[in-house]
Design a protein around this motif. Structure first.
Motif, mmCIF file in Angstrom:
data_model
loop_
_atom_site.group_PDB
_atom_site.id
_atom_site.type_symbol
_atom_site.label_atom_id
_atom_site.label_comp_id
_atom_site.label_asym_id
_atom_site.label_seq_id
_atom_site.Cartn_x
_atom_site.Cartn_y
_atom_site.Cartn_z
ATOM 1 N N LYS A 31 22.329 74.593 83.046
ATOM 2 C CA LYS A 31 22.659 74.734 82.534
ATOM 3 C C LYS A 31 23.986 73.724 82.584
ATOM 4 C CE LYS A 31 21.978 79.085 79.628
ATOM 5 N NZ LYS A 31 21.841 78.627 78.606
ATOM 6 N N LEU A 32 23.998 72.732 81.854
ATOM 7 C CA LEU A 32 25.125 71.447 82.622
ATOM 8 C C LEU A 32 26.803 71.479 81.900
ATOM 9 C CD1 LEU A 32 22.377 68.548 81.711
ATOM 10 C CD2 LEU A 32 22.901 69.838 83.543
ATOM 11 N N PRO A 33 27.642 71.170 82.783
ATOM 12 C CA PRO A 33 29.011 71.596 82.406
ATOM 13 C C PRO A 33 29.209 70.351 81.970
ATOM 14 C CG PRO A 33 28.400 70.885 85.040
ATOM 15 C CD PRO A 33 27.594 71.071 84.377
ATOM 16 N N ALA A 34 28.520 69.411 81.473
ATOM 17 C CA ALA A 34 28.738 68.055 80.491
ATOM 18 C C ALA A 34 27.435 67.654 80.447
ATOM 19 C CB ALA A 34 29.424 66.924 81.846
ATOM 20 N N SER A 35 27.125 66.559 79.032
ATOM 21 C CA SER A 35 26.405 66.310 78.579
ATOM 22 C C SER A 35 25.505 65.600 79.700
ATOM 23 C CB SER A 35 26.377 65.444 77.768
ATOM 24 O OG SER A 35 27.263 66.347 76.259
ATOM 25 N N THR A 36 24.344 65.332 79.322
ATOM 26 C CA THR A 36 23.754 64.355 79.846
ATOM 27 C C THR A 36 22.751 63.644 79.308
ATOM 28 O OG1 THR A 36 22.235 63.341 81.962
ATOM 29 C CG2 THR A 36 22.139 65.384 80.734
ATOM 30 N N THR A 37 21.375 62.806 80.003
ATOM 31 C CA THR A 37 20.769 62.091 78.655
ATOM 32 C C THR A 37 18.942 61.939 78.882
ATOM 33 O OG1 THR A 37 20.776 60.180 79.232
ATOM 34 C CG2 THR A 37 22.316 59.769 77.928
ATOM 35 N N SER A 38 18.760 62.167 78.536
ATOM 36 C CA SER A 38 16.743 61.998 78.599
ATOM 37 C C SER A 38 16.178 60.718 79.854
ATOM 38 C CB SER A 38 15.752 62.091 77.432
ATOM 39 O OG SER A 38 15.959 60.656 76.797
ATOM 40 N N GLU A 39 16.780 59.659 79.468
ATOM 41 C CA GLU A 39 16.697 58.655 80.356
ATOM 42 C C GLU A 39 17.804 59.165 82.108
ATOM 43 O OE1 GLU A 39 16.791 57.402 76.053
ATOM 44 O OE2 GLU A 39 18.734 58.549 77.626
ATOM 45 N N MET A 40 18.740 59.573 82.267
ATOM 46 C CA MET A 40 19.244 60.155 82.902
ATOM 47 C C MET A 40 18.267 60.887 83.579
ATOM 48 S SD MET A 40 20.631 60.723 86.223
ATOM 49 C CE MET A 40 22.361 59.906 85.411
ATOM 50 N N VAL A 41 17.622 62.290 83.428
ATOM 51 C CA VAL A 41 16.938 63.448 84.018
ATOM 52 C C VAL A 41 15.314 62.328 84.136
ATOM 53 C CG1 VAL A 41 15.126 65.044 83.266
ATOM 54 C CG2 VAL A 41 18.032 64.824 82.059
ATOM 55 N N GLN A 42 14.824 61.789 83.441
ATOM 56 C CA GLN A 42 13.504 60.885 83.630
ATOM 57 C C GLN A 42 13.625 60.503 85.282
ATOM 58 O OE1 GLN A 42 10.826 61.182 82.566
ATOM 59 N NE2 GLN A 42 10.441 60.463 84.569
#
Length: 364
Positions: free
Chosen positions: A164-175
């Motif tokens: 669970k992330l403390p702030a938002s991320t993107t699918s591009e960052m995860v990839q």
């Protein structure tokens, strides 16, 4: 100076007699049992020399001699006769190994029980998986604040973790992190995933959330857990049969150490070859609780990328040759039964892998 042949024979006779009786050994006993063809006075002089050299000690002024850890070490390395098991003993071990066993926990407990019954000492048995590595990461984006880390291991298992992330991320960052982690964190042991490597991947990903550190910490965790082993101790009360452990406080100290999963070998030295035997004597042992004891350990192939160890703990006065022969035969039988493939016939490959100052036989 090197030990003369007569000194070696006298030392071996002292050790053999002390193992048998648990009583200090005098020159008259040696004269009767060693067949040296020399007088008690000559033997007394040799005993005094061996004491001065550190191989024997005299508990009391009027008493005979007993071996020191240094004396036991040269005895194990050079002087003791390698014992062969009797037909009755080999049949007993083989019969025990042929008993149908179920789950791994039952298997290990039963192996420890066999070793304890064979030697009349406390025994410890465990099987450790071969160290695995992460061969692939899959980072699964669930939403802006959640992702799943899946680590596929070289032993064909997989471990996963919901983050669970403390702030938002993107699918591009995860990839991007998925690609970088597969490039830099796979096929490594846990000690190779260093802070410097983590920082380099973090910079390459432009990771401001610290996701790289979370993934690396998970990788280190699963790598560490992949080769942890549970130990099974049995027969602790057999210590009380030994004269050296008639003192309840001394016996309780060692029994508590064993019951609480205390290590029998120094960390990093557990990787014995299959069917090898190692002897650790007194001060050579890993823990203070074992300093007045000796440990004999044998390794076997437990199958499914598992390596097993069986060990017994007893007084430094234990019968090293008999115990080593029994554990070695048991290890060979276990390798054949659990690991499959060829194993050396019992009695072959009898090298003892020992720890200590093996070649220093000088006085000092």
């Amino acid at each position: 100076m090197d030990l003369s042949e007569r000194k070696k024979r006298i030392l071996a006779a002292v050790v053999d007699e002390y193992i048998r009786t648990a009583e200090p050994v005098g020159s008259k006993t040696i004269a009767k049992t060693a067949g040296l063809g020399c007088s008690s006075a000559t033997i007394r002089n040799e005993l005094a020399d061996l004491s001065q050299m550190g191989y024997l000690e005299q508990p009391h002024t009027s008493a005979g001699r007993i071996p020191t850890p240094k004396g036991y070490r040269i005895y194990v390395n050079e002087l003791m006769q390698r014992q062969k098991l009797s037909l009755e003993e080999t049949e007993r071990i083989n019969a025990a190994l042929n008993v149908k066993m179920g789950q791994l926990d039952d298997e290990m407990a039963n192996i420890g029980k066999i070793a304890s019954q064979l030697t009349n000492y406390p025994a410890l048995a465990f099987a450790a998986p071969a160290a695995a590595k992460v061969v692939r990461f899959d980072l699964i984006y669930l939403n802006a604040n959640e992702l799943v880390i899946v680590a596929t291991m070289s032993n064909s298992t997989a471990q996963s973790k919901l983050v669970k992330l403390p702030a938002s991320t993107t699918s591009e960052m995860v990839q991007k992190l998925n690609t970088l982690c597969n490039a830099h964190f796979t096929n490594l042991t846990e000690d190779k995933i260093t802070p410097e490597l983590i920082s380099a991947v973090e910079r390459a990903a432009d990771d401001s959330l610290g996701l790289t550190s979370v993934i690396a910490a998970f990788a280190i965790q699963v790598l560490t857990e992949s080769h942890e082993a549970s130990a099974f101790i049995t027969g602790e009360n057999r210590l009380l049969n030994q004269p050296e452990f008639q003192n309840p406080e001394k016996a309780h100290k060692l029994m508590s150490y064993l019951s609480n999963g205390g290590a029998l070998m120094p960390h990093g030295e557990e990787n014995l070859n299959r069917d090898e035997v190692r002897v650790l004597i007194g001060p050579e042992n890993v823990a203070e609780e074992l300093k007045d004891s000796s440990v004999i350990i044998a390794s076997y192939d437990a199958g499914d990328n598992m390596r097993g160890l069986i060990g017994v703990v007893g007084p430094t006065r234990m019968d090293y040759s008999a115990v080593a022969a029994k554990l070695k035969f048991l290890a060979e039988g276990l390798s054949k039964r659990l690991g499959g493939g060829d194993t050396p016939p019992p009695g072959m490959n009898n090298k003892l892998i020992v720890k200590g100052d093996d070649n220093n036989h000088d006085g000092g």
